[in-house]
Design a protein around this motif. Structure first.
Motif, PDB file in Angstrom:
ATOM      1  N   HIS A  52      39.719  32.634  40.739  1.00 47.04           N
ATOM      2  CA  HIS A  52      39.221  32.658  42.016  1.00 47.04           C
ATOM      3  C   HIS A  52      37.739  32.802  42.235  1.00 47.04           C
ATOM      4  O   HIS A  52      37.334  33.782  41.736  1.00 47.04           O
ATOM      5  N   GLU A  55      36.695  36.154  43.721  1.00 43.67           N
ATOM      6  CA  GLU A  55      37.353  37.545  43.174  1.00 43.67           C
ATOM      7  C   GLU A  55      36.143  37.708  41.953  1.00 43.67           C
ATOM      8  O   GLU A  55      36.416  37.710  40.677  1.00 43.67           O
ATOM      9  N   ARG A  99      36.658  30.595  47.353  1.00 41.52           N
ATOM     10  CA  ARG A  99      37.812  30.827  46.566  1.00 41.52           C
ATOM     11  C   ARG A  99      37.783  29.552  45.608  1.00 41.52           C
ATOM     12  O   ARG A  99      38.256  29.917  44.338  1.00 41.52           O
ATOM     13  N   HIS A 143      42.053  39.129  38.870  1.00 43.37           N
ATOM     14  CA  HIS A 143      41.939  38.745  39.994  1.00 43.37           C
ATOM     15  C   HIS A 143      41.644  39.802  41.077  1.00 43.37           C
ATOM     16  O   HIS A 143      41.658  41.018  40.833  1.00 43.37           O
ATOM     17  N   SER A 144      41.452  39.694  42.598  1.00 44.80           N
ATOM     18  CA  SER A 144      41.280  40.606  43.550  1.00 44.80           C
ATOM     19  C   SER A 144      41.897  40.002  44.786  1.00 44.80           C
ATOM     20  O   SER A 144      42.337  38.849  44.950  1.00 44.80           O
TER      21      SER A 144
HETATM   22 ZN   LIG Z   1      43.198  35.489  42.801  1.00 42.16          ZN
END
Ligand SMILES: [Zn+2]
Length: 321
Positions: A52, A55, A99, A143-144
């Motif tokens: 993403h 992120e 994103r 990710h975050s």
């Molecule tokens: Zn993500």
């Protein structure tokens, strides 16, 4: 203003994208994918960032590994930045907007979708990365999340994902989930989700996208991943990871989401994530008069929304296993 743009205003944007253009050329023929080959027998590991585009902690972690000249001591190590188009579109005034560009890169990893005729910038990128991903034995995908929440590992639905999560050892919370009906995540692609193969993948959510701490967690999890596979110089590891004295992990199996049905959903209290509600039938929220209660004892609240939105998930519920 959407819930998420409110969140950015409330929590700040302290961790920004970093310059990754030095890693564009790589050595695989695919931009932003670099394979280091130790020349010694061992697994092909991959650490993937920017599935993403907003992120950004994963980009910081990979930059750390590049700048420190981390090389595998056995097998191969691929360092990969995935959704570059989205990352390059980052605008700090709209930090959630990057994103993805056309569609979620983390929903295209069905083999039929990748083989099919549909086109998008994410599919173009996924198809370019795929020949390398096909040769990977074990993957960490960084990710975050969009709100301040505790970091967690997502182990997928196979036992080998839980084993890998336990071997990594932290963060403490490990969520066992089957992914998304809308399409497969890269961590669930082909060999990683095939129970007859040894290949395993793990997804780490490093907490809130734009806290500096997320980059620290991304680096730490990467080092732990390499440590588990005995693929990193122990001196470097001692210097940058040191002794780890981990709390026992909690493995939580997602039973399902609570979906918001009206514009009047309110939680009964503030949930930060990973609270364990001891009693079955405890009121957790009200959806325009409909009482929402825990369906079983010791129900774990996973990724609660701060501002529930009609049609979206208010919270996922899970069982300790
Ligand atoms: Zn993500």
């Amino acid at each position: 203003m959407t819930a998420t743009s409110n969140a950015a205003a409330a929590f700040g944007v302290d961790l920004l994208p970093c310059d990754i253009t030095p890693y564009k050329a790589g050595n695989t023929g695919v931009d932003y994918m670099t394979i280091f080959d130790s020349g010694v027998a061992g697994p092909h590991l991959m650490i993937n960032a920017l599935t993403h585009g907003n992120e950004v902690c994963g980009a910081h972690a990979l930059r750390f590994l590049f700048e420190k000249d981390v090389r595998p001591t056995r097998g191969k190590l691929t360092l990969s930045f995935a959704n570059i188009d989205a990352y390059e579109s980052f605008n700090a005034d709209y930090p959630y907007a990057s994103r993805y560009v056309d569609e979620d890169f983390n929903r295209i990893w069905n083999e039929a979708t990748l083989d099919g005729p549909r086109e998008s910038r994410e599919l173009t990128r996924g198809r370019a990365m795929r020949p390398v991903v096909d040769t990977v034995d074990h993957m960490l995908d960084i990710h975050s999340v969009e709100l301040p929440q505790p970091a967690m590992l997502l182990a997928g639905s196979q036992a080998k994902g839980r084993t890998l999560s336990a071997a990594i050892g932290a963060p403490r919370h490990v969520v066992i989930d089957a992914g998304h009906a809308a399409g497969k995540r890269i961590r669930d692609y082909a060999q990683f989700d095939d129970p007859s193969r040894d290949s395993a993948a793990c997804l780490v959510e490093c907490g809130y996208h734009f806290y500096k701490e997320a980059a620290d967690i991304a680096v730490e999890t990467s080092l732990r991943f390499l440590r588990h596979h005995d693929a990193i110089d122990p001196t470097f590891l001692a210097e940058h990871l040191g002794e780890t004295n981990d709390e026992e992990q909690l493995f939580i199996e997602v039973s399902g989401p609570v979906t918001v049905e009206t514009d009047n959903f309110v939680f009964d209290r503030v949930f930060e994530g990973f609270e364990i509600v001891p009693d079955e039938g405890t009121l957790i929220g009200t959806d325009d008069g409909r009482k929402v209660r825990t369906p079983y004892a010791n129900c774990v609240m996973i990724m609660p929304a701060r501002e529930p939105v009609k049609g979206k998930t208010a919270v996922r519920l899970g069982r300790l296993v």
